[in-house]
Every structure is written in C-alpha cells, then in structure tokens.
Design an enzyme around this catalytic site. Structure first.
Site, mmCIF file in Angstrom:
data_model
loop_
_atom_site.group_PDB
_atom_site.id
_atom_site.type_symbol
_atom_site.label_atom_id
_atom_site.label_comp_id
_atom_site.label_asym_id
_atom_site.label_seq_id
_atom_site.Cartn_x
_atom_site.Cartn_y
_atom_site.Cartn_z
ATOM 1 N N PHE A 97 -10.148 1.332 -4.644
ATOM 2 C CA PHE A 97 -9.087 1.021 -5.632
ATOM 3 C C PHE A 97 -9.088 -0.497 -5.773
ATOM 4 O O PHE A 97 -8.127 -1.248 -5.570
ATOM 5 C CB PHE A 97 -7.817 1.235 -5.025
ATOM 6 N N CYS A 106 1.993 0.935 -0.822
ATOM 7 C CA CYS A 106 2.792 -0.130 -1.605
ATOM 8 C C CYS A 106 3.989 1.059 -2.099
ATOM 9 O O CYS A 106 4.964 0.427 -2.970
ATOM 10 C CB CYS A 106 2.184 -0.931 -2.616
ATOM 11 N N ARG A 135 -5.852 -10.010 2.318
ATOM 12 C CA ARG A 135 -6.984 -10.438 1.838
ATOM 13 C C ARG A 135 -7.554 -11.607 2.956
ATOM 14 O O ARG A 135 -8.652 -11.364 3.373
ATOM 15 C CB ARG A 135 -7.197 -10.986 0.427
#
Ligand code: SAH
Length: 398
Positions: free
Chosen positions: A230, A342, A214
């Site tokens: 998402f 992920c 982020r």
C-alpha cells in the site's frame, strides 16, 4: 438566533466539552428555517445555554460546537482567532528544518470542527467536511493566508465523500486565496523529498499523519530487502531506502500512485538501491510471494481504512488478520513488520489482538519494538477521543 433544545440528560457530553450533538439528542426538530452551517444556540432541557455551534440539518451529527461559553457567540473574528491559534501551536514545525509540510488545522481537535488544512512548502490545502466548516470557509481561508508563515496560496479540495453526509456538493480543486500552486509541490521530510499532487492525490495530497512512523521504521531497514505494501507515492519505501535499504518493492493498486512514486525516487538522487514497482492487489501479491518462496527483511503494511463504522469492524479485523498473517510468514528471522490501521473504529486493543492471532496462525514469534501514532501536528483533543484513528505496531520476527 435559532435554538436547539436537547432531551433531558443529553447535555452531559457537552458539559464534558465533546463537540458533537447527535440528531437523537435533540428534542423535537431543528427549526426548519435553519440554513446549513448557521450558528444555533444549544440549550439543555431546562432552557440553560450550553453554548453555540454550527447546524447540519441533514447530518446525524446535527450540531458541531464552536463555543461552550454562553457569553461567546461565534463569529468570523472567533474563527480567525482559532486559525491563528492553531497555526501558532505549530511554531515548532516552522522553526525546525526537518520538514516543510505540516497539518495546520486538525478539525475538532483544534476547535475548528470539519476544517482540515495541510501546508505543503508554502501552499495551504484545505478540506471543509461539515456544513459549519463550509459556512466559515472564507474566514478560514483569509486567516490561513495571513497566519501561515510564507503562505503563497490557499486552496480547497471538495472531493471527500463525507461532504455528501453533510449535504454539501462534491467538487474538485479550487484556489480560494493567493496564487495557483504548481502541478506538483515538492516537500522535504527528513532525508527525503516528495512530490505532492495537491489536485488529485489522496486527501489533500500526502499522508502527513505517518511522518513519525516513517522516521521510526526507516532506520530499521538498514541493509535489508523492504516490501512496502500500500505504498501510495512511495513514502515508507523511499524513507527506508534513504536509511540504507538494499532493495525496495513498492506495491499499490493505483497506477497513478506508483507513477508518482517513481518520480519521487528520481528526486532522491540516491543511487545503487534497487526499487521495484508492482501494480497489484496486496492481498493477492502477498500470496504470490508466499507461493514463490520470497522473503524480506522488512514489510510495511499501511492499508486504507477497512472499517468506516463500528458495524464493519469484524469484517475489517479479518482483512487485517489476513495480510498480517501472510506478511509474518514472509519475514526473515530478525526481520521487521511495521503494520498500521487508520480505521478509527478499530481500537488499539483489538488491533493488538488481531496481530496476536495472526502470529499464532503464522506460527511466528514476534516482539513489539515500537508503537506509533499520528504525529503531533494531528493532535487529539482529550474530550474528543474520536480524533485518534491511526495506530502502528512495529515488530521484530524471532
Ligand atoms: N503508506 C502510504 C499511504 C498509504 S494509503 C504513505 O505513507 O504515503 C493506502 C494506499 O493503498 C493507497 O495508495 C491505495 O491506492 C492503496 N490500496 C488500496 N487498496 C489496495 C489493495 N487492495 N492493494 C494494493 N493497494 C491498495
């Protein structure tokens, strides 16, 4: 204490200090009387002691090692010391005002197999995902209460699917020590504040593992239109907005996640930026955008795990290629695509290959400007490469 004898040659991974003993490596059967999570002595075929671990009678991962030292038999004091050491390794986080939310224990990579503990502004929330972790739960909870600075309470989330593989019952949220946390816990991360639903949110409530991503991606949004796919509770979108994005579109299939994303937006007390919320399947939404001729300056793709196992990797690769290809087509020249995987089974090399194929089919040239990974509070033990699951590629469209 029960003994688990390994087949000839199967001691090798333990000698490299890899913490898992697979059922196929065990000679004969694990003694029937071994209770889930009980400590067993693991021996090589020649009878020499390799160490001690917690047995999971119903799991493919039959033993998770807690000690590779024949002289150290695990007990509650050892587990307690491991928790303190793990929290101690995060002292930088407690000394730094950037965030008050941090992973305190990262399972195998912190020498506590199956134990995850996240800390949200004073509230520790754990997951115990192996029989051994469940066995040592009380010792872990007691230790967290004293080790984590300013800990107000320790709770457990017992709803992870992996518990079933270990023969553990699924449950909900439960306070183990200290006080009951508020319905939503407010945390801060850089310029943002987020509300965390520790009872019903994903995992323990928040994707702490994307903190560094982020921070890398947000500033690239300056002045642009951002599509956050998402979105969950809005993380990347709100971060981009705090960094000066002109507009943000948050897309998620979960109405609950979007409802919390809205509350998170209100919490920032920033005005002027347009934030739009779309409850939709990203695969479909990207096609709608394509058909409508929409374009963006930044697109974030942070999907859930597409591949649980190695067998599912090829199917997962098709999913990653699909959304990345569509996103690449929606980027304005100079725009940024921040894309993540992920799935541990998806290697960084394969992910790069999928992205290259997507760019080829989208007929776009893109430059990689950054690569991200799970943050330092989600370390990966060198002898346990399975601990590395999160990868991110940040690209600029030419
Ligand atoms: N980027 C987020 C975390 C994303 S988790 C953060 O930094 O906090 C993945 C999210 O994808 C979940 O919120 C889940 O509800 C959502 N999701 C799963 N499948 C989806 C789909 N097909 N379309 C849209 N959202 C989906």
């Amino acid at each position: 204490m029960q003994k688990v004898i390994l087949k000839k040659g199967r001691e090798r991974s333990l000698l490299r200090r890899h913490p898992w003993v697979f059922s196929g490596a065990v000679s004969g059967t694990v003694p029937e009387s071994a209770a889930p999570g009980e400590t067993v002595e693991v021996c090589a075929d020649d009878g020499s002691t390799l160490g001690y671990g917690s047995v999971s009678p119903s799991s493919q991962i039959r033993v998770r090692m807690l000690s590779f030292d024949p002289g150290t038999v695990p007990d509650a004091a050892l587990v307690r010391a491991r928790v303190f050491a793990s929290v101690g390794r995060r002292s930088d986080f407690f000394a730094n005002a950037y965030t008050d939310a941090v992973r305190l224990v990262n399972a195998e990579s912190d020498a506590l197999p199956g134990v995850v503990a996240d800390f949200y502004a004073g509230w520790a929330v754990c997951q115990f995902t192996s029989a051994g972790a469940e066995f040592w739960k009380d010792a872990v909870a007691d230790a967290l209460m004293s080790a984590a600075p300013g800990c107000l309470g320790v709770a457990e989330r017992a709803d992870a699917d992996v518990r079933a593989k270990e023969g553990l019952p699924k449950g909900g949220f439960r306070v183990l020590r200290g006080a009951e946390p508020p319905e939503l816990v407010e945390i801060s991360e850089g310029p943002c504040k987020f509300l965390v639903d520790v009872r019903k949110g994903h995992k323990t409530g928040f994707y702490l593992d994307q903190r560094d991503a982020r921070a890398t991606v947000g500033p690239l949004a300056n002045g642009g239109d951002v599509l956050n796919c998402f979105s969950y509770t809005g993380g990347f979108g709100l971060f981009a907005r705090a960094c000066g994005a002109a507009s943000v579109t948050q897309v998620d299939v979960s109405a609950d996640a979007l409802a919390l994303a809205k509350r998170n937006e209100e919490l920032q007390r920033l005005c002027g930026t347009k934030v739009e919320y779309v409850e939709a399947d990203v695969f479909k939404f990207l096609r709608l955008c394509r058909d409508a001729g929409r374009a963006f300056d930044m697109i974030v793709l942070d999907p859930p795990k597409f591949a649980e196992t190695k067998a599912q990797v090829m199917k997962a690769a098709r999913g990653y290629k699909d959304i990345n290809l569509l996103a690449m087509k929606l980027l304005r020249p100079g725009g940024t695509l921040a894309t993540f995987s992920c799935s541990g089974a998806m290697t960084p090399e394969l992910f790069d290959k999928v992205l290259a194929e997507a760019a080829e089919d989208a007929r776009r040239d893109l430059q990689v400007v950054a690569k991200t990974r799970q943050g330092a509070d989600h370390p990966v033990l060198l002898s346990f490469p399975e601990g590395a699951y999160l990868k991110g590629v940040v690209m600029r469209a030419m």
